[in-house]
Design an enzyme around this catalytic site. Structure first.
Site, PDB file in Angstrom:
ATOM      1  N   ASP A   1      62.924  23.648  78.680  1.00 11.75           N
ATOM      2  CA  ASP A   1      62.189  24.114  79.458  1.00 11.75           C
ATOM      3  C   ASP A   1      63.254  26.351  79.450  1.00 11.75           C
ATOM      4  O   ASP A   1      63.671  26.116  78.143  1.00 11.75           O
ATOM      5  CB  ASP A   1      62.690  24.036  81.197  1.00 11.75           C
ATOM      6  CG  ASP A   1      62.504  22.963  81.368  1.00 11.75           C
ATOM      7  OD1 ASP A   1      60.842  22.272  80.702  1.00 11.75           O
ATOM      8  OD2 ASP A   1      62.890  21.920  82.239  1.00 11.75           O
TER       9      ASP A   1
ATOM     10  N   ARG B   1      68.805  18.803  84.593  1.00 14.34           N
ATOM     11  CA  ARG B   1      69.679  19.350  85.359  1.00 14.34           C
ATOM     12  C   ARG B   1      69.479  18.931  87.234  1.00 14.34           C
ATOM     13  O   ARG B   1      70.287  19.451  87.863  1.00 14.34           O
ATOM     14  CB  ARG B   1      68.178  20.549  85.078  1.00 14.34           C
ATOM     15  CG  ARG B   1      68.531  21.412  84.332  1.00 14.34           C
ATOM     16  CD  ARG B   1      67.067  22.455  84.045  1.00 14.34           C
ATOM     17  NE  ARG B   1      67.159  23.742  85.126  1.00 14.34           N
ATOM     18  CZ  ARG B   1      66.220  23.950  85.115  1.00 14.34           C
ATOM     19  NH1 ARG B   1      65.517  23.728  84.556  1.00 14.34           N
ATOM     20  NH2 ARG B   1      65.832  24.444  85.369  1.00 14.34           N
TER      21      ARG B   1
ATOM     22  N   TYR C   1      72.938  15.927  76.134  1.00 14.52           N
ATOM     23  CA  TYR C   1      72.983  17.851  76.113  1.00 14.52           C
ATOM     24  C   TYR C   1      74.023  18.162  76.934  1.00 14.52           C
ATOM     25  O   TYR C   1      74.837  16.930  77.400  1.00 14.52           O
ATOM     26  CB  TYR C   1      72.110  17.672  77.385  1.00 14.52           C
ATOM     27  CG  TYR C   1      70.518  17.797  77.066  1.00 14.52           C
ATOM     28  CD1 TYR C   1      69.786  18.930  77.034  1.00 14.52           C
ATOM     29  CD2 TYR C   1      69.497  16.563  76.699  1.00 14.52           C
ATOM     30  CE1 TYR C   1      68.756  19.364  76.638  1.00 14.52           C
ATOM     31  CE2 TYR C   1      68.777  17.157  76.601  1.00 14.52           C
ATOM     32  CZ  TYR C   1      67.765  18.500  76.322  1.00 14.52           C
ATOM     33  OH  TYR C   1      66.665  18.495  76.129  1.00 14.52           O
TER      34      TYR C   1
ATOM     35  N   ARG D   1      61.033  18.774  74.225  1.00 15.60           N
ATOM     36  CA  ARG D   1      61.028  20.201  74.153  1.00 15.60           C
ATOM     37  C   ARG D   1      61.983  20.836  75.932  1.00 15.60           C
ATOM     38  O   ARG D   1      61.351  19.672  76.859  1.00 15.60           O
ATOM     39  CB  ARG D   1      59.592  20.133  74.986  1.00 15.60           C
ATOM     40  CG  ARG D   1      58.648  20.397  74.213  1.00 15.60           C
ATOM     41  CD  ARG D   1      56.559  19.752  74.323  1.00 15.60           C
ATOM     42  NE  ARG D   1      55.491  19.634  73.427  1.00 15.60           N
ATOM     43  CZ  ARG D   1      55.022  19.944  73.963  1.00 15.60           C
ATOM     44  NH1 ARG D   1      54.536  19.720  75.493  1.00 15.60           N
ATOM     45  NH2 ARG D   1      53.963  19.525  72.744  1.00 15.60           N
TER      46      ARG D   1
END
Length: 285
Positions: free
Chosen positions: A62, A212, A123, A60
């Site tokens: 953001d 992040r 990522y 999921r």
């Protein structure tokens, strides 16, 4: 634990991409535009289904986070799949908005679950440190940092984070959820064409805000504010550090999700559902 489609249904794997700028994340919300909401509405519409469909996704994302290697699955009535399997991708292309695309549609092998069968997610986070700012054509996918960053120093810092750890210091806490993850790769490289520094972060799974926050800690090393060992010290502390910012979402893209061979999918599916704990050093798992 069995997680096969209900009798008469077929599990379908979707490979998709989206620009997250105008989405309030992946997960469906009643009053906000989401990737899941757009996809489920499109599938139900083009297949003329009487009942809503529900997608399960590998990770999921953001609000504001992009993806070009996202994977989801949906269980469809067998007769509908048989009739529409060769047309579904094209029909979705005509129905979906420009900022979400489905590039692959196929029947999933037995034991496949887009979330629980995955063995890693990869990522990329992109940072531009040119003093003049980021190329306007890249502004939606690259974070501008107003100080030069040292890629070699950030690589050194990243190597100290590898392995299985409790990443509570880099995650937004969720009740009942573990923050133990196995970090498989953290590496930085600077692109020759435009000078953008790109972080590749790969793990068996990620918790909320983890990538992040890790990037935020490594940028502090890259621009000279912190020493190379700082991100590892934060990790060992297991609590959020006031100096570490969760960098903005638009620089982050889910690039790829990895799965085991078909004969190991069900096993991985079951293993992933177990709440894991750290194995004390000096003992055998």
């Amino acid at each position: 634990m069995s997680d096969e489609p209900a009798p008469g249904f077929v599990r379908v794997r979707l490979d998709l991409a989206y620009d997250g700028a105008d989405f309030s994340g992946w997960a469906k919300q009643r009053e906000r535009r989401t990737v899941q909401g757009e996809l489920e509405d499109a599938i139900r519409t083009v297949l003329r289904l009487a009942e809503p469909v529900e997608l399960t996704v590998a990770g999921r994302t953001d609000a504001g986070v992009h993806a070009r290697g996202q994977v989801a699955h949906v269980d469809l009535p067998g007769e509908v799949w048989d009739a529409e399997r060769d047309k579904l991708r094209r029909r979705l292309a005509g129905r979906l908005p420009w900022d979400v695309r489905v590039f692959g549609v196929e029947q999933a092998p037995a034991g496949f679950d887009a979330r629980f069968s995955a063995i890693w997610r990869r990522y990329a986070y992109r940072v531009g440190d040119h003093p003049g700012g980021v190329d306007p054509l890249l502004r939606g996918h690259v974070l501008w940092h107003d100080r030069p960053v040292d890629v070699a120093a950030m690589n050194e810092a990243g190597q100290l984070l590898l392995g299985e750890h409790d990443f509570a210091a880099y995650c937004k806490k969720r009740e009942g959820a573990t923050t133990i993850r196995r970090l498989l790769q953290v590496s930085w490289e600077r692109r020759e064409d435009d000078g953008v520094a790109v972080a590749t972060v790969k793990a068996d799974a990620f918790c909320h805000n983890m990538v992040r926050a890790l990037v935020g800690a490594m940028i502090l090393v890259g621009d000279g504010h912190k020493h190379v060992g700082f991100p590892a010290e934060v990790l060992a502390g297991r609590v959020r550090h006031s100096a570490v910012n969760v960098v903005r979402p638009h620089g982050l893209t889910l690039e790829e999700v990895g799965y085991p061979p078909a004969h190991l999918l069900a096993q991985r599916n079951a293993e992933s559902r177990n709440l894991r704990t750290l194995t004390p050093r000096g003992t055998c798992a």
